[in-house]
Write an enzyme that holds these catalytic residues in place. Structure first.
Site, PDB file in Angstrom:
ATOM      1  N   GLU A 157     -37.092   5.504 -43.961  1.00 57.90           N
ATOM      2  CA  GLU A 157     -37.747   4.306 -43.845  1.00 57.90           C
ATOM      3  C   GLU A 157     -38.986   4.103 -42.883  1.00 57.90           C
ATOM      4  O   GLU A 157     -39.676   3.259 -43.477  1.00 57.90           O
ATOM      5  CB  GLU A 157     -36.660   3.293 -43.629  1.00 57.90           C
ATOM      6  CG  GLU A 157     -36.157   3.227 -42.009  1.00 57.90           C
ATOM      7  CD  GLU A 157     -35.031   4.223 -41.865  1.00 57.90           C
ATOM      8  OE1 GLU A 157     -34.934   5.178 -42.549  1.00 57.90           O
ATOM      9  OE2 GLU A 157     -34.222   3.755 -40.769  1.00 57.90           O
ATOM     10  N   GLY A 159     -27.287   3.599 -36.833  1.00 59.75           N
ATOM     11  CA  GLY A 159     -26.533   2.567 -35.900  1.00 59.75           C
ATOM     12  C   GLY A 159     -25.877   3.431 -34.782  1.00 59.75           C
ATOM     13  O   GLY A 159     -25.842   4.786 -34.847  1.00 59.75           O
ATOM     14  N   HIS A 166     -34.697   9.379 -40.719  1.00 57.02           N
ATOM     15  CA  HIS A 166     -34.535   7.884 -41.220  1.00 57.02           C
ATOM     16  C   HIS A 166     -36.125   7.880 -42.170  1.00 57.02           C
ATOM     17  O   HIS A 166     -37.274   7.913 -41.725  1.00 57.02           O
ATOM     18  CB  HIS A 166     -35.147   7.335 -40.139  1.00 57.02           C
ATOM     19  CG  HIS A 166     -34.221   6.842 -39.050  1.00 57.02           C
ATOM     20  ND1 HIS A 166     -33.324   6.000 -39.113  1.00 57.02           N
ATOM     21  CD2 HIS A 166     -33.606   7.505 -37.886  1.00 57.02           C
ATOM     22  CE1 HIS A 166     -32.294   5.759 -38.137  1.00 57.02           C
ATOM     23  NE2 HIS A 166     -32.302   6.581 -37.565  1.00 57.02           N
ATOM     24  N   CYS A 168     -29.179   8.381 -41.334  1.00 56.93           N
ATOM     25  CA  CYS A 168     -28.851   8.808 -40.222  1.00 56.93           C
ATOM     26  C   CYS A 168     -27.423   8.468 -39.886  1.00 56.93           C
ATOM     27  O   CYS A 168     -26.640   9.468 -40.347  1.00 56.93           O
ATOM     28  CB  CYS A 168     -29.721   8.197 -39.158  1.00 56.93           C
ATOM     29  SG  CYS A 168     -29.713   8.881 -37.581  1.00 56.93           S
ATOM     30  N   GLU A 206     -18.659  11.009 -31.258  1.00 57.69           N
ATOM     31  CA  GLU A 206     -19.152   9.874 -30.794  1.00 57.69           C
ATOM     32  C   GLU A 206     -18.245   8.678 -30.622  1.00 57.69           C
ATOM     33  O   GLU A 206     -18.083   7.653 -29.944  1.00 57.69           O
ATOM     34  CB  GLU A 206     -20.552   9.250 -31.614  1.00 57.69           C
ATOM     35  CG  GLU A 206     -20.926   7.914 -31.113  1.00 57.69           C
ATOM     36  CD  GLU A 206     -22.292   7.473 -31.751  1.00 57.69           C
ATOM     37  OE1 GLU A 206     -22.612   8.001 -32.834  1.00 57.69           O
ATOM     38  OE2 GLU A 206     -22.746   6.535 -31.468  1.00 57.69           O
ATOM     39  N   GLY A 252     -47.268 -10.386 -35.391  1.00 57.98           N
ATOM     40  CA  GLY A 252     -47.213  -9.210 -35.826  1.00 57.98           C
ATOM     41  C   GLY A 252     -47.956  -8.744 -37.146  1.00 57.98           C
ATOM     42  O   GLY A 252     -48.878  -8.034 -37.657  1.00 57.98           O
ATOM     43  N   GLY A 284     -25.410   6.875 -41.386  1.00 53.98           N
ATOM     44  CA  GLY A 284     -24.995   6.842 -42.807  1.00 53.98           C
ATOM     45  C   GLY A 284     -24.709   8.352 -43.583  1.00 53.98           C
ATOM     46  O   GLY A 284     -23.923   8.256 -44.261  1.00 53.98           O
ATOM     47  N   LYS A 327     -50.192 -31.837 -32.963  1.00 57.13           N
ATOM     48  CA  LYS A 327     -49.913 -31.655 -31.473  1.00 57.13           C
ATOM     49  C   LYS A 327     -49.431 -30.383 -30.654  1.00 57.13           C
ATOM     50  O   LYS A 327     -50.108 -29.981 -29.794  1.00 57.13           O
ATOM     51  CB  LYS A 327     -49.204 -32.636 -31.105  1.00 57.13           C
ATOM     52  CG  LYS A 327     -48.922 -33.289 -29.778  1.00 57.13           C
ATOM     53  CD  LYS A 327     -50.603 -33.852 -28.989  1.00 57.13           C
ATOM     54  CE  LYS A 327     -50.562 -35.346 -29.370  1.00 57.13           C
ATOM     55  NZ  LYS A 327     -51.813 -35.857 -29.366  1.00 57.13           N
ATOM     56  N   ILE A 331     -43.968 -16.596 -18.197  1.00 58.20           N
ATOM     57  CA  ILE A 331     -44.588 -15.795 -16.652  1.00 58.20           C
ATOM     58  C   ILE A 331     -44.813 -14.520 -16.876  1.00 58.20           C
ATOM     59  O   ILE A 331     -45.873 -14.007 -16.449  1.00 58.20           O
ATOM     60  CB  ILE A 331     -43.305 -16.082 -15.756  1.00 58.20           C
ATOM     61  CG1 ILE A 331     -43.101 -17.670 -15.529  1.00 58.20           C
ATOM     62  CG2 ILE A 331     -43.587 -15.430 -14.480  1.00 58.20           C
ATOM     63  CD1 ILE A 331     -41.983 -17.898 -14.436  1.00 58.20           C
ATOM     64  N   GLU A 332     -43.912 -13.811 -17.525  1.00 55.62           N
ATOM     65  CA  GLU A 332     -44.096 -12.199 -17.562  1.00 55.62           C
ATOM     66  C   GLU A 332     -45.460 -11.944 -18.327  1.00 55.62           C
ATOM     67  O   GLU A 332     -46.119 -10.707 -18.105  1.00 55.62           O
ATOM     68  CB  GLU A 332     -43.107 -11.550 -18.210  1.00 55.62           C
ATOM     69  CG  GLU A 332     -42.553 -11.840 -19.428  1.00 55.62           C
ATOM     70  CD  GLU A 332     -41.097 -11.682 -19.805  1.00 55.62           C
ATOM     71  OE1 GLU A 332     -40.500 -11.029 -18.860  1.00 55.62           O
ATOM     72  OE2 GLU A 332     -40.760 -11.871 -20.896  1.00 55.62           O
TER      73      GLU A 332
HETATM   74  N1  GLN Z   1     -25.349   7.203 -33.574  1.00 58.76           N
HETATM   75  C1  GLN Z   1     -25.719   8.338 -34.260  1.00 58.76           C
HETATM   76  C2  GLN Z   1     -26.287   9.424 -33.431  1.00 58.76           C
HETATM   77  O1  GLN Z   1     -26.666   9.306 -32.270  1.00 58.76           O
HETATM   78  C3  GLN Z   1     -26.503   8.023 -35.497  1.00 58.76           C
HETATM   79  C4  GLN Z   1     -27.884   7.317 -34.872  1.00 58.76           C
HETATM   80  C5  GLN Z   1     -28.720   6.688 -35.709  1.00 58.76           C
HETATM   81  O2  GLN Z   1     -28.206   6.207 -36.949  1.00 58.76           O
HETATM   82  N2  GLN Z   1     -29.776   6.269 -35.471  1.00 58.76           N
HETATM   83  O3  GLN Z   1     -26.445  10.368 -33.626  1.00 58.76           O
END
Ligand code: GLN
Length: 543
Positions: free
Chosen positions: A510, A355, A508, A382, A406, A18, A384, A190, A149-150
């Site tokens: 980032e 996450g 996000h 997010c 959640e 990449g 966080g 090699k 293979i794929e």
């Molecule tokens: N799990 C959380 C949500 O779905 C945060 C998602 C994330 O951090 N991208 O809203």
């Protein structure tokens, strides 16, 4: 008519195909050509959205809401371009479309086969991107390693494209590895010879070989590779280990990659406009001071899981002449051993990334609260953001059982709750709130000072959000929501004005950070960490 550079991989995965593809594209771009990149992923997933970042690396989100392979993020950062979901072609998309067409009766009467139906669909997708806007060179990176293979239908499609587009319009670059076997310290060629043989067996003869190695290839190794693979000596290019991936374009240029490509593809260029690229690389390499940042997350055992965050931190730090020393802290470990929490004091900043799922959540909430109480700069992204809300609700508003639905669907205080439009969503693929959305920042807030404007556009990937029934309680206690989207429906930025730096974003940031255009909230975060470092040093002097 666009020209195509096809990048294939040999020997093993993880060689940085990449970065190599992005670096070649950058070189061509700096030489004045219009370029773009495509990533082929031969797996059967339709997109990367449902894959575990610990196995496959980060899921990168494009502005148009694509959940893509992390290489798309690398291309965007190198080229300073926004790419789209279509730039990531997967076997899942290709087969899905061919089968849908078969059901519609498009191929009526015919037997549907890999050649020509699947290969035609692959070529159609590549050409569709090449024809979308005026482009001189399209770089197509084929994921995986030759012999998988794929990957075969994809390599076959690329082979056909050389036949159809002609030898002056197509170029095959093969990326391999030359291991150095200790204790003799000899560069071994090699594996490269074998992987080129494998490529030739399926009808592809590479024009250029880029060899990853700990060090530059010796002249002898280059001669050997050239002889055994029938690639010109000038077409064998070293790609040694570097401190930072952004050095690679310069290395490839010094190795003669650009002039060789231009000779083969009959392209002319006058000069390479290095200025701003080299400025960034040097500001990174010459940075003397460093700040220490704790990243408290779940996917800490694979660096690639949070690759865009790492890069956003690097971009922001280089702009201020410092280096980042980040330490990944396993949130679950914090949970099990709360005594570890106090070690966060040694850091200049704490970051809690995005996450999903319950694992490690309590550890991250502890970290978010600790940053608030100890006045350590905090940046939440997010998840966080959501966990900063929960930490504040529990420890400042005294809603001890506050949670996100959640993690606890029956919490008495659902301060974070499902987006209303998510209630009836059953399928997992591409169903989150995704991609770029406009955000309106409230004037007079610290967030407004950071961005210096009212409207920004940032990328999203979530199903949950702030439950605004609690908004007033938070604001009365000192946590302000300073930006919203969708006509005030979604809270996007939170801040605690009575704290050196406590910010979190539902988006996000980032994903849009670039080497020469760091994302503003990362810049301010690094500034705050530098401040903290300074004040720690000063207090040590006073003692
Ligand atoms: N799990 C959380 C949500 O779905 C945060 C998602 C994330 O951090 N991208 O809203």
């Amino acid at each position: 008519m666009p020209k195509y550079i096809f990048v294939t991989g040999g020997v093993m995965s993880g060689l940085g195909k990449g970065v190599t593809t992005a670096s070649l594209a950058k070189l061509l771009q700096l030489a004045g050509f219009k370029v773009t990149c495509i990533k082929i992923d031969p797996y059967l997933n339709v997109d990367a959205g449902t894959m575990n970042p610990l196995i496959h690396g980060e899921v990168f989100v494009t502005d148009d809401g694509g959940e893509t392979d992390m290489d798309i993020g690398t291309y965007e950062r190198f080229l300073g371009q926004n790419l789209t979901a279509e730039h990531n072609i997967t076997a899942g998309q290709v087969y899905k479309r061919v089968i849908e067409e078969e059901r519609k009766g498009t191929y009526l009467g015919r037997c549907v086969q890999i050649i020509p139906h699947v290969t035609d669909e692959i070529k159609r997708r590549i050409r569709a991107i090449a024809q979308k806007s005026p482009i001189d060179v399209v770089l197509v990176e084929c994921g995986g390693t030759v012999g998988d293979i794929e990957g075969l239908p994809f390599l076959e499609a690329l082979r056909q494209m050389r036949l159809e587009e002609g030898i002056f319009n197509t170029l095959f670059v093969h990326v391999t590895l030359a291991p150095i076997v200790e204790p003799v310290g000899e560069q071994k060629t090699k594996p490269t010879q074998h992987s080129v043989q494998e490529l030739r067996r399926i009808g592809i003869h590479p024009d250029m070989i880029i060899v990853r190695c700990k060090e530059y290839l010796s002249e002898e190794s280059k001669r050997k590779i050239s002889l055994f693979t029938s690639v010109d000596y000038d077409g064998v290019i070293s790609n040694p280990d570097v401190q930072i991936v952004y050095e690679v374009p310069q290395i490839l240029e010094k190795e003669g990659a650009l002039s060789y490509i231009c000779k083969k593809l009959q392209l002319n260029f006058k000069e390479i406009k290095w200025d701003s690229w080299i400025k960034f690389v040097n500001s990174f390499l010459n940075a003397k001071d460093e700040v220490r940042i704790a990243i408290v997350g779940k996917y800490v055992s694979l660096v690639d899981s949070y690759v865009s965050i790492n890069h956003a931190l690097i971009h922001a730090a280089a702009a201020q002449g410092v280096k980042i020393r980040s330490k990944w802290i396993d949130a679950e470990e914090l949970e099990q051993k709360p005594e570890l929490l106090s070690m966060l004091k040694d850091f200049h900043g704490i970051l809690v990334p995005g996450g999903f799922g319950k694992r490690g959540i309590e550890g991250k909430i502890m970290a978010a609260n600790y940053a608030n109480m100890q006045k350590i700069p905090y940046l939440g992204l997010c998840l966080g953001f959501q966990l900063a809300v929960i930490a504040f609700a529990r420890h400042v508003l005294n809603l001890r059982e506050a949670n996100s639905t959640e993690f606890d669907p029956f919490t008495p205080h659902p301060v974070i709750d499902l987006l209303p439009e998510q209630r009836y969503v059953k399928e997992m693929g591409a169903t989150m709130r995704l991609g770029g959305h406009e955000i309106v920042i409230k004037e007079g807030t610290n967030a407004f000072k950071i961005y210096g404007k009212k409207i920004i556009k940032e990328r999203h990937r979530h199903r949950y959000e702030l439950n605004q029934a609690y908004l007033k309680d938070f604001e009365n206690a000192g946590m302000i929501f300073s930006a919203f989207s969708d006509e005030g429906k979604r809270a996007e930025i939170l801040e605690i004005p009575n704290h050196p730096f406590y910010f979190a974003t539902q988006y996000h940031p980032e994903f849009i950070s670039r080497p020469d255009a760091p994302e503003p909230i990362f810049v301010k975060f690094i500034e705050a960490t530098m401040q903290r470092k300074l004040s720690i040093q000063q207090s040590v002097v006073l003692i």
